[in-house]
Enzyme design. Structure first.
Site, short mmCIF file in Angstrom:
data_model
loop_
_atom_site.label_atom_id
_atom_site.label_comp_id
_atom_site.label_asym_id
_atom_site.label_seq_id
_atom_site.Cartn_x
_atom_site.Cartn_y
_atom_site.Cartn_z
N GLY A 128 0.80 -1.29 -0.07
CA GLY A 128 0.17 0.19 -0.21
C GLY A 128 1.04 0.72 -0.16
O GLY A 128 2.33 1.21 -0.23
N SER A 129 0.24 2.41 0.26
CA SER A 129 0.79 3.84 0.25
C SER A 129 1.56 4.02 1.94
O SER A 129 2.48 5.03 1.34
CB SER A 129 -0.04 4.51 0.01
OG SER A 129 -0.95 4.57 0.70
N CYS A 130 1.65 3.01 2.14
CA CYS A 130 2.10 3.41 3.63
C CYS A 130 3.05 2.36 3.80
O CYS A 130 3.50 2.96 4.96
CB CYS A 130 0.84 3.18 4.83
SG CYS A 130 -0.43 4.90 4.91
N GLY A 131 3.35 1.02 2.48
CA GLY A 131 4.62 0.64 3.08
C GLY A 131 3.46 -1.32 2.89
O GLY A 131 2.84 -1.29 2.63
N ILE A 133 3.13 -5.28 3.92
CA ILE A 133 2.96 -6.22 4.57
C ILE A 133 3.16 -7.47 3.89
O ILE A 133 2.43 -8.22 2.81
CB ILE A 133 0.98 -6.03 4.98
CG1 ILE A 133 0.96 -5.05 5.62
CG2 ILE A 133 0.82 -7.17 6.20
CD1 ILE A 133 -0.94 -4.06 6.26
N LYS A 152 4.21 -5.45 9.17
CA LYS A 152 4.13 -4.37 8.10
C LYS A 152 5.67 -3.87 8.82
O LYS A 152 5.88 -3.58 9.17
CB LYS A 152 2.92 -4.18 9.06
CG LYS A 152 2.35 -2.91 8.33
CD LYS A 152 0.97 -1.85 9.17
CE LYS A 152 0.64 -0.81 7.84
NZ LYS A 152 -0.43 -0.31 8.60
N ASP A 256 -15.50 -0.32 12.84
CA ASP A 256 -15.93 -0.67 12.26
C ASP A 256 -15.99 -2.82 11.95
O ASP A 256 -15.35 -2.83 11.65
CB ASP A 256 -14.71 -0.50 10.80
CG ASP A 256 -14.63 -1.45 9.39
OD1 ASP A 256 -15.47 -0.97 8.84
OD2 ASP A 256 -13.15 -0.66 8.73
#
Length: 427
Positions: A128-131, A133, A152, A256
């Site tokens: 993803g954009s943050c890193g 997994i 992560k 959620d």
């Protein structure tokens, strides 16, 4: 008397037939009144500009608040639930990533895992954009028994704000502690870049994917049964409620609850993940505007942007029961996601699915009461599920003949299809 003399004098200075003398009497009003109006407008404009400039300066002095929607404290919870709990560090005085890591490492010393213990990367679960997994092997005290974990990795290059948030999430897991129905933090590697968060691996995957597989003509796969009975629905539901009770005791809510945020072990032990909202509200007291929760799972008060709390999770839990009993059908299939609030405001709820017993549907309806205070608490709901499970069918398996098309499901459910392709989506 003086005014009368002044008027007489004015009229004597010209002939009575001169029309200009008539106009001269109101000449001052014609000039002064517009001048006053223009002056008032300029003053008002100046005040508006001053307020605008002051607001811009305030935003520049507090850049961390931009893009964040304030959320009032949760009803019925303590002030700690609204943030400022004091359990997650944010030493803002540090000005570089290196100095920040040195300052915070003592607090995370017990969680540090030597990087050489993470010996083998098995697969990349998501990028993803943050890193990224990964699923990896972690060496234990017994060399013959390495442990499968999820890692992560914070993406580089990285700024101070991203490092603070990443370490804050690690310490939030540390604050939560252990619970059998929450995904556990195994450790971290934060003494230097790149930063790793090491989590428990629940290799069987998420509940939603499991439900979709139950629609196929498959009995077992990798040791996990792919059939689901009414009694097993209650079994999974009770475990999710235990996790919610645990969060409630810590003055938190999840925000959620959905099948996509529940992971399963081979013995159908349920693990609640997706604690991003719980972290944000505990640490910051607000929900970030970047957090997008599918509308069809939200309670009415959440859709109306009112204070959120554990009773909102109870509403979503009713949606979760619907997901399980329909083997992963999207909720409100006939209602476009953008129209869900108007649908609920007319006091309309989902009809009983054909595969759902009247007992289970009664439990769902208790979760979908419009008034928050009318919904059961996690503990009350847990007792109801226990009672229902005693007489539930444990032989007949739930059956739905149609297979799921992910793109069609995503469109009806109002979620991104990319979010269906991996587990551990929000950590």
């Amino acid at each position: 008397m003086g005014e009368e003399r002044g008027m007489t004098r004015m009229l004597l200075d010209c002939s009575l037939s001169d029309k200009l003398c008539v106009v001269q009497e109101g000449q001052y009003e014609v000039v002064i009144v517009p001048a006053l109006l223009v002056g008032a407008f300029l003053i008002l404009l100046g005040v508006i500009l001053w307020l605008f400039v002051r607001e811009q300066r305030a935003q520049q002095q507090h850049p961390g608040l931009q893009g964040i929607v304030p959320m009032p404290p949760s009803r019925g919870l303590s002030g700690e639930a609204a943030g400022h709990g004091g359990n997650v560090f944010v030493p803002l005085k540090e000005t570089s990533v290196e100095s920040f890591l040195r300052a915070t490492n003592p607090a995370l010393a017990k969680l540090q895992v030597p990087r050489e213990q993470l010996s083998e990367v098995l697969e990349q679960i998501h990028n993803g954009s943050c890193g990224a997994i990964y699923r990896a092997k972690m060496n234990t005290s017994d060399p013959a028994k390495p442990k499968s974990v999820v890692v992560k990795v914070l993406k580089e290059p990285v700024g101070l704000h991203e490092v603070q948030d990443f370490l804050g999430r690690i310490q939030f897991y540390q604050y939560l502690g252990k619970h059998k129905n929450l995904v556990q933090l195994e450790g971290c590697c934060t003494e230097k870049l790149p930063l790793y968060m090491v989590l428990e691996d629940v290799a069987q995957g998420d509940l939603l994917s499991f439900l979709w597989t139950c629609r196929r003509d498959v009995m077992t796969m990798d040791g996990l049964l792919y059939d689901l009975t009414e009694k097993q629905v209650y079994h999974i539901g009770k475990q999710v409620l235990l996790a919610l009770e645990f969060l409630q005791d810590k003055h938190l809510f999840h925000g959620d609850i959905a099948a996509r945020n529940i992971l399963l072990q081979s013995d159908l032990t349920a693990k609640l993940c997706g604690l991003g909202l719980a972290y944000e509200t505990h640490t910051l007291g607000v929900i970030s505007s970047t957090q997008t929760i599918p509308l069809k799972w939200l309670a009415p008060e959440r859709l109306l942007l009112r204070p959120a709390g554990i009773r909102g999770d109870i509403w979503s839990f009713g949606i979760l029961l619907y997901e399980m009993v329909t083997l992963g059908a999207p909720p409100y299939p006939e209602v476009p996601p953008a129209n869900i609030l108007q649908h609920l405001q007319r006091r309309k709820i989902m009809k009983r699915p054909s595969s759902c017993t009247h007992t289970m549907y009664s439990i769902m309806k208790s979760c979908w009461r419009w008034s928050e205070n009318s919904r059961p608490s996690p503990k009350e709901l847990h007792l109801r599920l226990e009672a229902a499970a005693r007489t539930a069918d444990d032989k007949a398996v739930l059956q739905v003949p149609e297979l799921v098309v992910p793109e069609l499901y995503a469109a009806v459910a109002g979620i991104r299809v990319e979010s269906l392709s991996y587990s551990y989506s929000i950590l």
